[in-house]
Design an enzyme around this catalytic site. Structure first.
Site, PDB file in Angstrom:
ATOM      1  N   THR A 164     -32.839   1.918  -6.579  1.00  0.00           N
ATOM      2  CA  THR A 164     -33.009   3.303  -6.110  1.00  0.00           C
ATOM      3  C   THR A 164     -34.162   3.907  -6.903  1.00  0.00           C
ATOM      4  O   THR A 164     -34.308   3.612  -8.090  1.00  0.00           O
ATOM      5  CB  THR A 164     -31.711   4.096  -6.370  1.00  0.00           C
ATOM      6  N   ASP A 195     -24.949   9.723  -3.583  1.00  0.00           N
ATOM      7  CA  ASP A 195     -25.331  10.990  -4.229  1.00  0.00           C
ATOM      8  C   ASP A 195     -26.782  11.384  -3.981  1.00  0.00           C
ATOM      9  O   ASP A 195     -27.133  12.574  -4.057  1.00  0.00           O
ATOM     10  CB  ASP A 195     -25.110  10.874  -5.742  1.00  0.00           C
ATOM     11  N   GLY A 215     -27.114   5.239  -9.666  1.00  0.00           N
ATOM     12  CA  GLY A 215     -25.901   4.564 -10.114  1.00  0.00           C
ATOM     13  C   GLY A 215     -24.832   4.653  -9.052  1.00  0.00           C
ATOM     14  O   GLY A 215     -25.143   4.799  -7.861  1.00  0.00           O
TER      15      GLY A 215
HETATM   16  N1  ASP Z   1     -26.852   6.212  -6.287  1.00  0.00           N
HETATM   17  C1  ASP Z   1     -27.150   5.379  -5.147  1.00  0.00           C
HETATM   18  C2  ASP Z   1     -26.004   5.454  -4.169  1.00  0.00           C
HETATM   19  O1  ASP Z   1     -24.869   5.564  -4.581  1.00  0.00           O
HETATM   20  C3  ASP Z   1     -27.377   3.945  -5.480  1.00  0.00           C
HETATM   21  C4  ASP Z   1     -28.132   3.635  -6.756  1.00  0.00           C
HETATM   22  O2  ASP Z   1     -28.646   4.519  -7.426  1.00  0.00           O
HETATM   23  O3  ASP Z   1     -28.224   2.443  -7.086  1.00  0.00           O
HETATM   24  O4  ASP Z   1     -26.253   5.343  -2.980  1.00  0.00           O
END
Ligand code: ASP
Length: 293
Positions: A164, A195, A215
């Site tokens: 991300t 998020d 995350g």
């Molecule tokens: N936060 C992102 C989600 O939950 C994924 C990530 O940051 O790896 O879609």
């Protein structure tokens, strides 16, 4: 006048084999993102243009989980989400579960000065296209690498998560801005939204701080992570300590991850609770730092 600063991340996760094997390419991609954002600032553009430019650069890099090369949903499709926020007036634009907009952050940016903040799915793609955003066929976002990762996951392996992307910036006029873009979580059910596009969860900017999170999105949503950070900074808590408190809260909701944040004084925090979070910071004069773990 402020000393301008830009920070970027390319996702919190494991120090995976892919990251190990492609360390140099990942560093180059972070550097290119920071340099394009820095060039925007040096060109007289503002913090919003800078974070948009940084995120666009990272969306084009196949090894990051945003735009081209996004993680696949359980059915092999790509659904992307992105958000951008301007600190001076809290204008925000976000898109979720889009499948066609080549640069999801451009779709989010198209909403920045619109009456609505968040649009989803085909309607969001159409809205962006009507405002000049390039569109791709959904299959064009799917890479062989992500197909293999989905197969590994289905076979019970854990291919590790990262990718991300996000950017935060303080420009010389004191404007703060944040932007985040993602393909979500590998193997997520189609329709799941994390998020990233939720203002106050994965992305936030106001007059005191700009934040981009990464995350386990569900935990960041339940904590209201990005807005919580702003509230703590408003209360006078130093940026680094506030950022750590937010990650502790996210952890207590069962999630790992990281964030990047910059405050109105140009302080930068980049904490993470995972093995790795590729990240970089640019300061005026072209002074760059890049780190992966
Ligand atoms: N936060 C992102 C989600 O939950 C994924 C990530 O940051 O790896 O879609």
């Amino acid at each position: 006048m402020s000393e301008p600063v830009i920070a970027v991340h390319a996702g919190a996760g494991t120090y995976s084999d892919a990251l190990r094997q492609h360390e140099a390419a990942c560093r180059d991609a972070l550097q290119a993102a920071l340099e394009s954002a820095g060039a925007a600032l040096e060109d007289g553009q503002d913090a919003v243009a800078a974070v948009r430019s940084a995120v666009m650069a990272m969306e084009s890099f196949a090894l990051f989980n945003a735009g081209f090369g996004s993680a696949l949903c359980a059915d092999g499709s790509v659904e992307m989400s992105a958000a951008v926020m301007r600190g001076s007036d809290r204008a925000a634009g976000a898109v979720a579960a889009i499948t066609r907009t080549k640069h999801p952050i451009v779709g989010a940016h198209a909403l920045l000065d619109a009456p609505q903040v968040l649009m989803i799915g085909d309607r969001a793609d159409e809205y962006a296209a009507a405002r000049g955003a390039d569109a791709w066929e959904p299959s064009m976002f799917v890479t062989e690498r992500q197909r293999r990762r989905l197969e590994e996951r289905e076979a019970g392996d854990s291919p590790g998560e990262h990718g991300t992307v996000g950017a935060v910036c303080l420009d010389s006029a004191g404007l703060l801005a944040a932007a985040t873009s993602t393909g979500g979580r590998l193997g997520q059910p189609p329709g799941r939204v994390g998020d990233t596009p939720l203002i106050g969860a994965g992305t936030w900017a106001d007059r005191t701080v700009a934040v981009s999170c990464t995350g386990e999105g569900e935990a960041f949503i339940r904590v209201g992570a990005a807005r919580l950070l702003a509230a703590l900074v408003e209360q006078g808590i130093a940026l680094e300590a506030a950022a750590q408190t937010v990650l502790d809260e996210v952890h207590s909701c069962g999630g790992g991850g990281g964030l990047i944040a910059v405050d109105a004084r140009g302080n930068v925090a980049t904490p993470f609770s995972t093995e790795a979070m590729p990240r970089g910071v640019w300061r005026a004069g072209g002074n760059l730092t890049l780190e992966l773990t």
